[in-house]
Design a protein around this motif. Structure first.
Motif, PDB file in Angstrom:
ATOM      1  N   ILE A 139       0.839  -1.206   0.000  1.00  0.00           N
ATOM      2  CA  ILE A 139       0.000   0.000   0.000  1.00  0.00           C
ATOM      3  C   ILE A 139       0.869   1.250   0.000  1.00  0.00           C
ATOM      4  O   ILE A 139       0.592   2.216  -0.719  1.00  0.00           O
ATOM      5  N   SER A 140       1.933   1.233   0.783  1.00  0.00           N
ATOM      6  CA  SER A 140       2.841   2.377   0.849  1.00  0.00           C
ATOM      7  C   SER A 140       3.510   2.630  -0.493  1.00  0.00           C
ATOM      8  O   SER A 140       3.625   3.776  -0.932  1.00  0.00           O
ATOM      9  N   LYS A 141       3.979   1.568  -1.124  1.00  0.00           N
ATOM     10  CA  LYS A 141       4.653   1.718  -2.416  1.00  0.00           C
ATOM     11  C   LYS A 141       3.673   2.225  -3.471  1.00  0.00           C
ATOM     12  O   LYS A 141       4.008   3.109  -4.265  1.00  0.00           O
ATOM     13  N   LYS A 142       2.464   1.703  -3.452  1.00  0.00           N
ATOM     14  CA  LYS A 142       1.443   2.117  -4.426  1.00  0.00           C
ATOM     15  C   LYS A 142       1.089   3.590  -4.265  1.00  0.00           C
ATOM     16  O   LYS A 142       0.875   4.289  -5.255  1.00  0.00           O
ATOM     17  N   ASN A 143       1.037   4.080  -3.026  1.00  0.00           N
ATOM     18  CA  ASN A 143       0.638   5.457  -2.754  1.00  0.00           C
ATOM     19  C   ASN A 143       1.821   6.407  -2.620  1.00  0.00           C
ATOM     20  O   ASN A 143       1.636   7.572  -2.281  1.00  0.00           O
ATOM     21  N   GLY A 144       3.042   5.921  -2.821  1.00  0.00           N
ATOM     22  CA  GLY A 144       4.231   6.765  -2.753  1.00  0.00           C
ATOM     23  C   GLY A 144       4.532   7.270  -1.352  1.00  0.00           C
ATOM     24  O   GLY A 144       5.007   8.382  -1.173  1.00  0.00           O
ATOM     25  N   ILE A 145       4.259   6.453  -0.344  1.00  0.00           N
ATOM     26  CA  ILE A 145       4.486   6.852   1.042  1.00  0.00           C
ATOM     27  C   ILE A 145       5.941   6.616   1.409  1.00  0.00           C
ATOM     28  O   ILE A 145       6.542   5.609   1.031  1.00  0.00           O
ATOM     29  N   ASN A 146       6.491   7.554   2.139  1.00  0.00           N
ATOM     30  CA  ASN A 146       7.883   7.527   2.580  1.00  0.00           C
ATOM     31  C   ASN A 146       8.205   6.211   3.281  1.00  0.00           C
ATOM     32  O   ASN A 146       7.416   5.698   4.064  1.00  0.00           O
ATOM     33  N   LEU A 147       9.399   5.687   3.029  1.00  0.00           N
ATOM     34  CA  LEU A 147       9.834   4.416   3.610  1.00  0.00           C
ATOM     35  C   LEU A 147       9.895   4.477   5.135  1.00  0.00           C
ATOM     36  O   LEU A 147       9.549   3.510   5.813  1.00  0.00           O
ATOM     37  N   ALA A 148      10.301   5.614   5.693  1.00  0.00           N
ATOM     38  CA  ALA A 148      10.364   5.751   7.152  1.00  0.00           C
ATOM     39  C   ALA A 148       8.969   5.641   7.766  1.00  0.00           C
ATOM     40  O   ALA A 148       8.793   5.018   8.815  1.00  0.00           O
ATOM     41  N   ARG A 149       7.972   6.221   7.110  1.00  0.00           N
ATOM     42  CA  ARG A 149       6.601   6.122   7.602  1.00  0.00           C
ATOM     43  C   ARG A 149       6.100   4.675   7.504  1.00  0.00           C
ATOM     44  O   ARG A 149       5.375   4.204   8.374  1.00  0.00           O
ATOM     45  N   THR A 150       6.487   3.994   6.449  1.00  0.00           N
ATOM     46  CA  THR A 150       6.095   2.591   6.284  1.00  0.00           C
ATOM     47  C   THR A 150       6.665   1.745   7.420  1.00  0.00           C
ATOM     48  O   THR A 150       5.951   0.942   8.022  1.00  0.00           O
ATOM     49  N   HIS A 151       7.947   1.932   7.730  1.00  0.00           N
ATOM     50  CA  HIS A 151       8.570   1.174   8.817  1.00  0.00           C
ATOM     51  C   HIS A 151       7.934   1.504  10.161  1.00  0.00           C
ATOM     52  O   HIS A 151       7.776   0.625  11.015  1.00  0.00           O
ATOM     53  N   LEU A 152       7.550   2.745  10.341  1.00  0.00           N
ATOM     54  CA  LEU A 152       6.881   3.142  11.580  1.00  0.00           C
ATOM     55  C   LEU A 152       5.555   2.396  11.742  1.00  0.00           C
ATOM     56  O   LEU A 152       5.259   1.861  12.811  1.00  0.00           O
ATOM     57  N   MET A 153       4.767   2.352  10.695  1.00  0.00           N
ATOM     58  CA  MET A 153       3.491   1.642  10.771  1.00  0.00           C
ATOM     59  C   MET A 153       3.714   0.141  11.008  1.00  0.00           C
ATOM     60  O   MET A 153       2.960  -0.495  11.737  1.00  0.00           O
ATOM     61  N   GLN A 154       4.740  -0.406  10.407  1.00  0.00           N
ATOM     62  CA  GLN A 154       5.047  -1.817  10.622  1.00  0.00           C
ATOM     63  C   GLN A 154       5.446  -2.075  12.070  1.00  0.00           C
ATOM     64  O   GLN A 154       5.092  -3.105  12.637  1.00  0.00           O
ATOM     65  N   ARG A 155       6.146  -1.121  12.686  1.00  0.00           N
ATOM     66  CA  ARG A 155       6.477  -1.262  14.114  1.00  0.00           C
ATOM     67  C   ARG A 155       5.221  -1.194  14.970  1.00  0.00           C
ATOM     68  O   ARG A 155       5.092  -1.933  15.948  1.00  0.00           O
ATOM     69  N   ILE A 205      -0.031   8.398  13.091  1.00  0.00           N
ATOM     70  CA  ILE A 205      -0.784   7.275  12.506  1.00  0.00           C
ATOM     71  C   ILE A 205      -1.846   7.804  11.549  1.00  0.00           C
ATOM     72  O   ILE A 205      -2.011   7.301  10.438  1.00  0.00           O
ATOM     73  N   ILE A 206      -2.568   8.835  11.977  1.00  0.00           N
ATOM     74  CA  ILE A 206      -3.601   9.424  11.125  1.00  0.00           C
ATOM     75  C   ILE A 206      -2.976   9.976   9.846  1.00  0.00           C
ATOM     76  O   ILE A 206      -3.517   9.794   8.747  1.00  0.00           O
ATOM     77  N   MET A 207      -1.837  10.645   9.980  1.00  0.00           N
ATOM     78  CA  MET A 207      -1.171  11.206   8.809  1.00  0.00           C
ATOM     79  C   MET A 207      -0.702  10.100   7.867  1.00  0.00           C
ATOM     80  O   MET A 207      -0.714  10.276   6.651  1.00  0.00           O
ATOM     81  N   PHE A 208      -0.299   8.966   8.409  1.00  0.00           N
ATOM     82  CA  PHE A 208       0.106   7.855   7.549  1.00  0.00           C
ATOM     83  C   PHE A 208      -1.075   7.360   6.728  1.00  0.00           C
ATOM     84  O   PHE A 208      -0.957   7.083   5.547  1.00  0.00           O
ATOM     85  N   LEU A 209      -2.239   7.272   7.380  1.00  0.00           N
ATOM     86  CA  LEU A 209      -3.404   6.703   6.716  1.00  0.00           C
ATOM     87  C   LEU A 209      -4.104   7.663   5.765  1.00  0.00           C
ATOM     88  O   LEU A 209      -4.642   7.237   4.745  1.00  0.00           O
ATOM     89  N   SER A 210      -4.127   8.960   6.088  1.00  0.00           N
ATOM     90  CA  SER A 210      -4.930   9.855   5.264  1.00  0.00           C
ATOM     91  C   SER A 210      -4.339  11.253   5.133  1.00  0.00           C
ATOM     92  O   SER A 210      -5.069  12.230   5.165  1.00  0.00           O
ATOM     93  N   PHE A 211      -3.051  11.371   4.979  1.00  0.00           N
ATOM     94  CA  PHE A 211      -2.408  12.671   4.848  1.00  0.00           C
ATOM     95  C   PHE A 211      -2.285  12.992   3.363  1.00  0.00           C
ATOM     96  O   PHE A 211      -1.687  12.221   2.613  1.00  0.00           O
ATOM     97  N   PRO A 212      -2.843  14.116   2.910  1.00  0.00           N
ATOM     98  CA  PRO A 212      -2.863  14.389   1.468  1.00  0.00           C
ATOM     99  C   PRO A 212      -1.533  14.883   0.896  1.00  0.00           C
ATOM    100  O   PRO A 212      -1.392  15.005  -0.299  1.00  0.00           O
ATOM    101  N   TYR A 213      -0.545  15.151   1.742  1.00  0.00           N
ATOM    102  CA  TYR A 213       0.734  15.676   1.279  1.00  0.00           C
ATOM    103  C   TYR A 213       1.806  14.618   1.466  1.00  0.00           C
ATOM    104  O   TYR A 213       1.682  13.736   2.299  1.00  0.00           O
ATOM    105  N   LYS A 214       2.873  14.727   0.683  1.00  0.00           N
ATOM    106  CA  LYS A 214       3.948  13.752   0.792  1.00  0.00           C
ATOM    107  C   LYS A 214       5.292  14.455   0.762  1.00  0.00           C
ATOM    108  O   LYS A 214       5.378  15.661   0.529  1.00  0.00           O
ATOM    109  N   VAL A 215       6.334  13.702   1.004  1.00  0.00           N
ATOM    110  CA  VAL A 215       7.688  14.245   0.979  1.00  0.00           C
ATOM    111  C   VAL A 215       7.928  14.860  -0.400  1.00  0.00           C
ATOM    112  O   VAL A 215       7.632  14.252  -1.422  1.00  0.00           O
ATOM    113  N   GLY A 216       8.449  16.092  -0.394  1.00  0.00           N
ATOM    114  CA  GLY A 216       8.731  16.794  -1.632  1.00  0.00           C
ATOM    115  C   GLY A 216       7.720  17.872  -1.969  1.00  0.00           C
ATOM    116  O   GLY A 216       7.977  18.735  -2.800  1.00  0.00           O
ATOM    117  N   ASP A 217       6.545  17.848  -1.330  1.00  0.00           N
ATOM    118  CA  ASP A 217       5.523  18.858  -1.584  1.00  0.00           C
ATOM    119  C   ASP A 217       5.852  20.143  -0.845  1.00  0.00           C
ATOM    120  O   ASP A 217       6.338  20.126   0.284  1.00  0.00           O
TER     121      ASP A 217
END
Length: 180
Positions: A34-50, A104-116
């Protein structure tokens, strides 16, 4: 003698732990996809996995006493006492919990990403900058003069934010200088 009398319980505990490990693997793989599909930062992905790992660990701590014959009433007394002590201690550090929850909320539904490039409409301290990182407790913004600002996640969800330019970090002028 101890292991022989509780042999069945140890086997069931092993099965539960194996099930939770397999569940953790599949949930973490799903979060990764899901993270890769939505272009979510790798650090945020690891955080959610933790967070998933901690939640499954807590679930194991809840299930295993039942396997060994602990009564529900005993666990209720134990957990209510532990949660009361933790609650009193955590009340003093509620802003940390607020930032974790916001992360957690920002991981699930944050409309901005790294680089914006964004503008935060804070009456006391308005900010405009490029998102460099989104962490568990704070957002890293690089402002025009090159300074790095850490902005708490809970404030990010409380203040109005305007998207100025998507992927502004990747815009480069002809002379090679960054646009910020």
């Amino acid at each position: 003698m101890f292991f022989q009398s509780y042999q069945k319980e140890f086997i069931y505990t092993g099965i539960v732990l194996l099930f939770l490990l397999v569940t953790r693997y599949f949930i973490n793989a799903l979060i990764g996809k899901i993270s890769k599909k939505n272009g979510i930062n790798l650090a945020r992905t690891h955080l959610m996995q933790r967070y998933v790992s901690v939640a499954l660990f807590m679930l194991a701590l809840l299930i295993i006493p039942f396997i060994f014959g602990t009564k529900a009433n005993d666990l209720v007394v134990l957990f209510s006492s532990v949660f009361a002590v933790i609650g009193i201690g955590l009340f003093a550090i509620w802003s940390i919990l607020s930032n974790i929850t916001s992360g957690i909320i920002m991981f699930l539904s944050f409309p901005y990403k790294v680089g914006d490039k964004i503008k935060i409409h804070d009456h006391d301290f308005p900010l405009e900058g490029i998102i460099e990182d989104i962490r568990a407790f704070q957002l890293h913004l690089r402002i025009e003069n090159g300074d790095l600002i850490t902005y708490p996640n809970n404030l990010m969800l409380q203040k109005p934010v305007t998207l100025i330019k998507k992927d502004a970090i990747y815009d480069v002028l002809d002379d090679g200088t960054d646009l910020i």
